[in-house]
Design a protein around this motif. Structure first.
Motif, short mmCIF file in Angstrom:
data_model
loop_
_atom_site.label_atom_id
_atom_site.label_comp_id
_atom_site.label_asym_id
_atom_site.label_seq_id
_atom_site.Cartn_x
_atom_site.Cartn_y
_atom_site.Cartn_z
N GLN A 190 0.82 -1.22 0.00
CA GLN A 190 0.00 0.00 0.00
C GLN A 190 0.85 1.27 0.00
O GLN A 190 0.62 2.21 0.76
CB GLN A 190 -0.96 0.00 1.20
CG GLN A 190 -1.95 -1.16 1.16
CD GLN A 190 -2.94 -1.11 2.31
OE1 GLN A 190 -2.67 -0.52 3.36
NE2 GLN A 190 -4.08 -1.73 2.12
N VAL A 191 1.87 1.27 -0.87
CA VAL A 191 2.71 2.45 -1.07
C VAL A 191 2.25 3.13 -2.35
O VAL A 191 2.22 2.49 -3.41
CB VAL A 191 4.20 2.06 -1.17
CG1 VAL A 191 5.05 3.30 -1.44
CG2 VAL A 191 4.64 1.36 0.10
N PRO A 192 1.85 4.40 -2.29
CA PRO A 192 1.33 5.09 -3.49
C PRO A 192 2.39 5.18 -4.60
O PRO A 192 3.58 5.37 -4.34
CB PRO A 192 0.97 6.49 -2.97
CG PRO A 192 0.86 6.34 -1.49
CD PRO A 192 1.84 5.27 -1.11
N TYR A 193 1.94 5.02 -5.83
CA TYR A 193 2.83 5.12 -6.98
C TYR A 193 2.01 5.47 -8.21
O TYR A 193 0.77 5.40 -8.20
CB TYR A 193 3.58 3.80 -7.21
CG TYR A 193 2.69 2.69 -7.73
CD1 TYR A 193 2.54 2.46 -9.09
CD2 TYR A 193 1.99 1.86 -6.84
CE1 TYR A 193 1.71 1.45 -9.57
CE2 TYR A 193 1.17 0.86 -7.30
CZ TYR A 193 1.03 0.65 -8.67
OH TYR A 193 0.20 -0.34 -9.13
N GLN A 194 2.70 5.82 -9.26
CA GLN A 194 2.07 6.02 -10.56
C GLN A 194 2.90 5.28 -11.61
O GLN A 194 4.12 5.16 -11.47
CB GLN A 194 2.00 7.51 -10.92
CG GLN A 194 3.36 8.19 -10.96
CD GLN A 194 3.25 9.69 -11.04
OE1 GLN A 194 2.17 10.23 -11.12
NE2 GLN A 194 4.38 10.38 -11.03
N LEU A 195 2.24 4.78 -12.63
CA LEU A 195 2.93 4.10 -13.72
C LEU A 195 3.33 5.14 -14.78
O LEU A 195 2.49 5.91 -15.25
CB LEU A 195 2.04 3.03 -14.34
CG LEU A 195 1.89 1.73 -13.55
CD1 LEU A 195 0.89 0.81 -14.24
CD2 LEU A 195 3.23 1.04 -13.41
N GLY A 196 4.60 5.11 -15.12
CA GLY A 196 5.11 6.08 -16.09
C GLY A 196 5.19 5.54 -17.50
O GLY A 196 5.65 6.24 -18.40
N SER A 197 4.78 4.29 -17.70
CA SER A 197 4.81 3.72 -19.04
C SER A 197 3.63 2.80 -19.22
O SER A 197 3.10 2.24 -18.25
CB SER A 197 6.12 2.98 -19.29
OG SER A 197 6.33 1.97 -18.32
N ARG A 198 3.21 2.64 -20.45
CA ARG A 198 2.10 1.77 -20.79
C ARG A 198 2.50 0.88 -21.95
O ARG A 198 3.31 1.27 -22.80
CB ARG A 198 0.88 2.60 -21.21
CG ARG A 198 0.23 3.35 -20.06
CD ARG A 198 -0.55 2.39 -19.16
NE ARG A 198 -1.31 3.12 -18.16
CZ ARG A 198 -0.86 3.45 -16.98
NH1 ARG A 198 0.37 3.15 -16.65
NH2 ARG A 198 -1.62 4.09 -16.12
N GLY A 199 1.90 -0.29 -22.01
CA GLY A 199 2.09 -1.16 -23.17
C GLY A 199 1.42 -0.56 -24.39
O GLY A 199 0.56 0.32 -24.28
N LYS A 200 1.79 -1.06 -25.55
CA LYS A 200 1.26 -0.50 -26.79
C LYS A 200 -0.25 -0.64 -26.89
O LYS A 200 -0.92 0.17 -27.53
CB LYS A 200 1.93 -1.19 -27.98
CG LYS A 200 3.40 -0.88 -28.11
CD LYS A 200 4.00 -1.55 -29.33
CE LYS A 200 5.49 -1.22 -29.46
NZ LYS A 200 6.10 -1.90 -30.63
#
Length: 515
Positions: A424-434
Motif C-alpha cells: 500500500q505504497v502510493p505510486y504512478q505508472l510512467g509507461s504503458r504497453g502498446k
C-alpha cells in the motif's frame, strides 16, 4: 510507451546549477569545460540532455571498448526515458580489436558496427556517438564516402539491378541461394532478396525492368512474402569496401611501387591480375586518401572526454604499442603509423580546439580552468530486500524527493507494481504497453513515486533536482540482474569478411596472380 510526465520529471535534471553553468558556455563555443561529480548513470542522463538542449550531436570518448559498450545501452535507455532522441540514433564506434602491422584483420563484427556508426554520423541520423579514444585516432575518408556505403530504396525507384548487386558485394554482403541471415542476398531474375543489418526481416525487391515494382518483407523460414514496405535502407557490413581501386592503391604502396593516384595508373595495377585482400589489409585503407577523423565527420558535435588524464596516459601507451608493432613488422618506410592514425600530439591539439566537457569523477586533476561540480551520487542497492526498498522510498518522498524506479522488462514492472500494491505504497505508472489505455498525465503528477519500464541498471541521486532514480540492479537480486542484463549484440553477418583471417600472405604485399 513512456508517458510525457516522466519526460517532464527527468527534464528537471537540466535545472541543476552545474548544468545551467555549463550549458551557456557550450552554446557559446567556449572550448573545454572541466566538470566533476557525475556518477555513471548521471553521465548518461546529462549527455542525453546535452543533445536535447543544444540540438547538436554529442561524441563521448571513453577509455576502451568495454567502457563504451557498458555506456551504450544506458545512453539508449536515457534517450527513451527523456524523449531526447530515438534509441537507435545512439551510435557506437568501436576501436579495432587488433593492431596494424600484425597480419590480422579486425573482427568482422567490429567492422560491421563501425560501418553502421560511420554511416549514421555522416547521414545525420546520430544523436550521441560513444567511442573509445583509439577509434577517434583512425584517419578516415570524407563524409560523402561513408554516406554512399548504404543504399535507400523506395517503391517506384529506377536503378540498374546489376549495379546494386555489385554494391552489395563491395560492402560485404554474401550471395546465397536462399536468404536466411542478415548480410545475405539472393538474386533470381528480376527478384532480389536481401537481409540488411538491423532489419527485423529480409525484404524482397521485384523489378519491372529498371523500376522497383514491389518491395515487401518476407519470412526467412517459410520464404513467404508478408507486409509491403515503402522503403528500405541497406546498411554496409564494412567501412572498407572491397574495390579494385582501393586494393590497387594499397598494393602499390606495400610493394614499394609508389604508383600515382591517377585512375589510369590504378587501373593498370588492377589489370596486372587478381589483386586480392590479405589479413590486415583494412588498416592500410587510409593510404588511399584519408585525412579526417571522427571529429571532422561531426564538426558541430559537443565532444565529451571521460577522465582525460587517465585517457591521455592510455593513449600514449597505446601509441607505443602501435609503433612497436610497426617496427617488428619490418614494413619500414613503406607505410608509417602516422599515415594510419593521428599521433597523440595531433589528437590533443584537435580535442583542445573542440567545444565540450572534460569529465572527471573527483575533480582532482591539476589545471587552471574553472571546475564545475555536479552533486550526484549512486543510489543504495537492496538485492531484493523489498521492505528495505519501500522504507527508503517512503523516507525519500517524505523528505520532498521525487522517486523513479526503472524496471528492465514488462515483467519486472508488473512485479514492482504488485509489491507497491501489496504494501500500500502510493505510486504512478510512467509507461504503458502498446495496447493499454494511456493514463492522464496531469491526473497523476502529484504522486511522488513513479514506476517505469526502461533500461537503467544502476540508479543515481540528483539532490539539486530533488530527484532519485533507482535502477533495476539496485532493486532486484544480483543473480536476477545478471540474467537480465542486456547482452552485447552479436552479428550473424560475419562469414564473408571472416575469411580474410584465413588468408596467408607474407611481407605485407598484396598477392597478384598473372594469367
Amino acid at each position: 510507451m513512456i508517458l510525457s510526465f516522466v519526460r517532464k520529471l527527468l527534464a528537471d535534471a537540466a535545472t541543476v546549477p552545474g548544468f545551467q553553468r555549463a550549458l551557456p558556455l557550450l552554446k557559446d563555443g567556449a572550448g573545454r569545460i572541466r566538470v566533476c561529480g557525475l556518477a555513471p548513470s548521471a553521465r548518461a542522463l546529462y549527455y542525453t540532455l546535452l543533445y536535447q538542449e543544444l540540438g547538436r550531436p554529442v561524441i563521448v570518448v571513453t577509455g576502451d571498448n568495454r567502457a563504451a559498450e557498458e555506456m551504450l545501452p544506458v545512453l539508449q535507455g536515457m534517450c527513451e526515458l527523456t524523449g531526447a532522441a530515438d534509441a537507435d540514433s545512439v551510435a557506437y564506434l568501436p576501436a579495432r580489436d587488433v593492431l596494424p602491422f600484425e597480419n590480422l584483420s579486425p573482427h568482422p563484427e567490429i567492422q560491421e558496427v563501425r560501418a553502421r556508426a560511420l554511416w549514421r554520423m555522416t547521414s545525420g541520423t546520430a544523436s550521441v556517438v560513444v567511442a573509445p579514444f583509439a577509434a577517434t585516432t583512425i584517419r578516415l575518408r570524407d563524409a560523402a564516402y561513408y554516406q554512399q556505403l548504404a543504399k535507400t530504396i523506395q517503391r517506384g525507384d529506377w536503378f540498374d539491378l546489376e549495379e546494386l548487386v555489385q554494391h552489395l558485394n563491395v560492402v560485404g554482403y554474401r550471395r546465397t541461394d536462399v536468404v536466411e541471415q542478415q548480410g545475405e542476398y539472393a538474386l533470381r531474375g528480376g527478384i532480389l532478396d536481401v537481409y540488411s543489418p538491423e532489419m527485423e526481416r529480409p525484404v524482397r525487391l521485384e523489378m519491372s525492368g529498371d523500376e522497383v515494382e514491389s518491395l515487401r518483407e518476407f519470412d526467412p523460414a517459410s520464404q513467404r512474402s508478408a507486409a509491403s514496405v515503402a522503403q528500405v535502407t541497406l546498411l554496409p557490413l564494412t567501412e572498407t569496401p572491397v574495390t579494385e581501386e582501393l586494393l590497387a592503391t594499397i598494393s602499390a604502396r606495400l610493394s614499394g611501387k609508389r604508383v600515382s593516384g591517377s585512375e589510369a595508373a590504378l587501373e593498370d595495377v588492377a589489370r596486372a591480375g587478381g589483386v586480392s585482400v590479405f589479413p590486415g589489409w583494412e588498416f592500410f585503407a587510409p593510404v588511399a586518401g584519408a585525412e579526417n577523423t571522427i571529429f571532422h565527420l561531426l564538426p558541430e558535435a559537443v565532444v565529451v572526454v571521460e577522465e582525460p588524464e587517465q585517457l591521455e596516459t592510455a593513449l600514449d601507451a597505446w601509441w607505443e604499442r602501435v609503433r612497436d608493432a610497426h617496427e617488428r613488422s619490418g614494413i619500414g618506410n613503406l607505410v608509417h603509423p602516422e599515415e594510419l592514425y593521428v599521433t597523440p600530439e595531433e589528437w590533443r591539439t584537435q580535442v583542445q580546439k573542440l567545444s565540450g566537457l572534460d569529465v572527471e569523477q573527483l575533480g582532482l586533476a591539476s589545471g587552471e580552468d574553472e571546475l564545475i561540480d555536479f552533486h550526484t551520487h549512486p543510489t543504495a542497492r537492496f538485492h531484493g530486500a523489498v521492505p528495505r526498498l519501500l522504507e527508503e522510498v517512503k523516507k525519500l518522498t517524505a523528505a520532498g524527493e521525487r522517486v523513479l524506479l526503472a524496471a528492465g522488462s514488462a515483467g519486472e514492472l508488473e512485479r514492482l507494481a504488485d509489491i507497491f500494491n501489496e504494501y500500500q505504497v502510493p505510486y504512478q505508472l510512467g509507461s504503458r504497453g502498446k495496447t493499454a489505455e494511456a493514463a492522464d498525465d496531469e491526473a497523476v503528477e502529484s504522486v511522488a513515486t513513479t514506476l517505469v519500464q526502461g533500461y537503467l541498471p544502476n540508479g543515481v541521486a540528483l539532490p539539486d533536482a530533488h530527484l532519485v532514480l533507482f535502477g533495476s540492479d539496485d532493486i532486484f537480486d544480483d543473480s536476477e540482474a545478471g540474467a537480465r542484463r542486456q547482452p552485447r549484440t552479436r552479428s550473424k553477418t560475419s562469414a564473408f569478411l571472416s575469411d580474410f583471417r584465413d588468408l596467408a600472405v607474407g611481407d605485407y604485399v598484396v598477392h597478384v596472380e598473372h594469367g
